[in-house]
Design an enzyme around this catalytic site. Structure first.
Site, PDB file in Angstrom:
ATOM      1  N   HIS A 124      -7.738  -5.059  10.053  1.00  0.00           N
ATOM      2  CA  HIS A 124      -7.410  -4.779   8.653  1.00  0.00           C
ATOM      3  C   HIS A 124      -6.076  -5.394   8.267  1.00  0.00           C
ATOM      4  O   HIS A 124      -5.162  -5.509   9.080  1.00  0.00           O
ATOM      5  CB  HIS A 124      -7.425  -3.268   8.364  1.00  0.00           C
ATOM      6  CG  HIS A 124      -6.279  -2.503   8.937  1.00  0.00           C
ATOM      7  ND1 HIS A 124      -6.377  -1.727  10.072  1.00  0.00           N
ATOM      8  CD2 HIS A 124      -4.991  -2.358   8.516  1.00  0.00           C
ATOM      9  CE1 HIS A 124      -5.220  -1.157  10.322  1.00  0.00           C
ATOM     10  NE2 HIS A 124      -4.354  -1.524   9.391  1.00  0.00           N
TER      11      HIS A 124
ATOM     12  N   GLU B 130      -9.796  -1.794   5.290  1.00  0.00           N
ATOM     13  CA  GLU B 130     -10.466  -1.516   6.550  1.00  0.00           C
ATOM     14  C   GLU B 130     -11.734  -2.368   6.703  1.00  0.00           C
ATOM     15  O   GLU B 130     -12.231  -2.936   5.718  1.00  0.00           O
ATOM     16  CB  GLU B 130     -10.833  -0.034   6.621  1.00  0.00           C
ATOM     17  CG  GLU B 130      -9.652   0.917   6.524  1.00  0.00           C
ATOM     18  CD  GLU B 130      -8.845   1.030   7.812  1.00  0.00           C
ATOM     19  OE1 GLU B 130      -8.869   0.085   8.626  1.00  0.00           O
ATOM     20  OE2 GLU B 130      -8.172   2.057   8.000  1.00  0.00           O
TER      21      GLU B 130
ATOM     22  N   ASP C 255      -8.041  -3.414  14.386  1.00  0.00           N
ATOM     23  CA  ASP C 255      -9.421  -3.609  13.951  1.00  0.00           C
ATOM     24  C   ASP C 255      -9.546  -4.713  12.906  1.00  0.00           C
ATOM     25  O   ASP C 255     -10.596  -4.871  12.281  1.00  0.00           O
ATOM     26  CB  ASP C 255     -10.012  -2.306  13.409  1.00  0.00           C
ATOM     27  CG  ASP C 255      -9.260  -1.776  12.190  1.00  0.00           C
ATOM     28  OD1 ASP C 255      -8.279  -2.409  11.753  1.00  0.00           O
ATOM     29  OD2 ASP C 255      -9.653  -0.707  11.671  1.00  0.00           O
TER      30      ASP C 255
ATOM     31  N   ASP D  39       0.829  -1.199   0.000  1.00  0.00           N
ATOM     32  CA  ASP D  39       0.000   0.000   0.000  1.00  0.00           C
ATOM     33  C   ASP D  39       0.866   1.253   0.000  1.00  0.00           C
ATOM     34  O   ASP D  39       2.099   1.176   0.098  1.00  0.00           O
ATOM     35  CB  ASP D  39      -0.950   0.005   1.204  1.00  0.00           C
ATOM     36  CG  ASP D  39      -0.310  -0.541   2.477  1.00  0.00           C
ATOM     37  OD1 ASP D  39       0.894  -0.297   2.683  1.00  0.00           O
ATOM     38  OD2 ASP D  39      -1.000  -1.190   3.268  1.00  0.00           O
TER      39      ASP D  39
END
Length: 261
Positions: free
Chosen positions: A138, A143, A136, A67
């Site tokens: 990801h 996400e 979380d 990314d």
């Protein structure tokens, strides 16, 4: 999915570095997938040490970043292309231009994403992809709520991800970009071998959901339950929520040496 519980990050780094070293020995022109964040740093340290000792070469390999932030200047130290240059690419013998990242400064971001997908495909796909996981759940910057079939695209970062990443921006959450380009979950699933590293108690819930929970877009890492060759390496703290930890330990202790990672 294989789950390996080890005492600490150093031991995990040695195991993952063994996988990279073995692959590059068998296939010197392998295509590698590189992650940023804290999780892979000790792996990169171990690979750099082995390179300096003459134990592994990246001279014929290629690599793709997971990314990239959108909008950071070319010389920004947290631009992921620069982070990877600092942490691994500049410490070993990758050829110039062999490590690519999405273009977060492109005028046409969707076109840049399509070109990145095409570049990975043209290289023959990723042989070994290293991953971390967010608190979380990801992976890359996919996400919660991300399509399980997603490809490289623009994503808006959650508030929690920006808070977690503020430590890389002098603890200033306002300095963390709001957008990124990220390989999609569908893109990551095409890597031939995925190795995910997670350490620390803050990752325990995400690891539990990823490994033992339902496959759901609410916990994007859970898609790896469907991967043909996924290896999850965690320390004791990150493993603390796993219900089947005793089985994972027994399976690894009884694993034949010839299987490798």
């Amino acid at each position: 999915m294989e789950v390996i519980i080890r005492p600490d990050a150093e031991d995990i780094a040695r195991i993952v570095a063994d996988a990279f070293t073995g692959l590059l020995t068998r296939k010197p022109d392998a295509v590698l997938g590189l992650a940023t964040g804290s999780s892979p740093l000790k792996v990169y340290d171990e690979l750099a040490r082995r390179h300096d000792a003459g134990e592994v070469s990246f001279a014929r390999a290629r690599a793709f970043a997971l990314d990239e932030y959108v909008g950071l200047t070319p010389d920004h130290p947290q631009r992921y292309a620069n982070v990877l240059q600092t942490e691994i690419a500049g410490r070993v013998d990758f050829a110039p231009g062999a490590v690519q990242a999405p273009d977060g400064l492109a005028d046409d971001l969707p076109a840049a994403c399509a070109q990145y997908e095409a570049a990975i495909a043209s290289a023959g796909g990723v042989d070994l992809q290293i991953l971390g996981i967010g608190t979380d759940g990801h992976i890359a910057f996919n996400e919660p709520g991300s399509s399980l079939a997603s490809r490289t695209r623009l994503k808006t970062l959650t508030a929690q991800t920006r808070i977690d990443n503020a430590r890389f921006f002098d603890d200033n959450v306002d300095a963390v970009p709001r957008h990124c380009l990220t390989q999609g979950l569908g893109t990551i699933m095409e890597a031939r071998h995925v190795v995910l590293v997670a350490t620390g108690s803050a990752k325990a819930e995400a690891v539990h959901r990823m490994v033992e929970g339902a496959v759901s877009a609410m916990w994007p890492g859970s898609i790896l339950q469907f991967h043909r060759h996924a290896t999850v390496l965690v320390d004791e703290a990150a493993a603390s929520r796993l219900q089947l930890s005793s089985y994972y330990r027994a399976a690894y202790e009884g694993k034949p040496d010839w299987q490798g990672l």
